[in-house]
Design a protein around this motif. Sequence first.
Motif, PDB file in Angstrom:
ATOM      1  N   ALA A  37      -0.583   5.861   6.230  1.00  0.00           N
ATOM      2  CA  ALA A  37       0.583   5.715   5.347  1.00  0.00           C
ATOM      3  C   ALA A  37       1.797   5.228   6.133  1.00  0.00           C
ATOM      4  CB  ALA A  37       0.879   7.049   4.658  1.00  0.00           C
ATOM      5  N   ALA A  38       1.993   5.760   7.330  1.00  0.00           N
ATOM      6  CA  ALA A  38       3.117   5.327   8.166  1.00  0.00           C
ATOM      7  C   ALA A  38       2.947   3.875   8.589  1.00  0.00           C
ATOM      8  CB  ALA A  38       3.249   6.234   9.391  1.00  0.00           C
ATOM      9  N   GLU A  39       1.719   3.482   8.886  1.00  0.00           N
ATOM     10  CA  GLU A  39       1.459   2.091   9.270  1.00  0.00           C
ATOM     11  C   GLU A  39       1.681   1.144   8.097  1.00  0.00           C
ATOM     12  OE1 GLU A  39      -2.416   2.049  11.085  1.00  0.00           O
ATOM     13  OE2 GLU A  39      -1.676   3.049  12.880  1.00  0.00           O
ATOM     14  N   ALA A  40       1.344   1.572   6.888  1.00  0.00           N
ATOM     15  CA  ALA A  40       1.576   0.740   5.707  1.00  0.00           C
ATOM     16  C   ALA A  40       3.070   0.559   5.466  1.00  0.00           C
ATOM     17  CB  ALA A  40       0.905   1.364   4.484  1.00  0.00           C
ATOM     18  N   GLU A  41       3.842   1.623   5.657  1.00  0.00           N
ATOM     19  CA  GLU A  41       5.292   1.528   5.503  1.00  0.00           C
ATOM     20  C   GLU A  41       5.879   0.601   6.571  1.00  0.00           C
ATOM     21  OE1 GLU A  41       9.219   4.405   5.331  1.00  0.00           O
ATOM     22  OE2 GLU A  41       7.243   5.297   5.073  1.00  0.00           O
TER      23      GLU A  41
END
Length: 123
Positions: A37-41
């Motif tokens: 999720a952090a990488e997608a953001e």
Amino acid sequence: MLLAWGDGLAAQGRDVDCGAAATQSALNMCAAAAQAAAEAEMARAYEALEMRLSAEGRAALGEAQGAWEVFRRQHCAFVAGGVAGGSVAPMIYSQCARAQSAARTRELSALMVCAEGDLACPR
């Protein structure tokens, strides 16, 4: 957060409640999901910045991001090195990568806020 793990737990008919994860396997999966999720953001922030840059700026950003990704892998491998080979190692690595990605997202987002006349603002 309820996590239905694509090939792993969901295929076995189980879901992971990350708020109540009690096994190391579940904790590892939840940490990996938080990392993703952090990488997608971060990817969204990167793409937004990239759209504002010249061709030369996009190339420079791509080189900088590639170098940062190498740093993140090596740094998080170092951080998780104390538990290498242990069942907790994937969680420690994912937590580090999530934190590094969140910090990079803040950096990328800050580069999109340029005051009038800011000569240090990427173009």
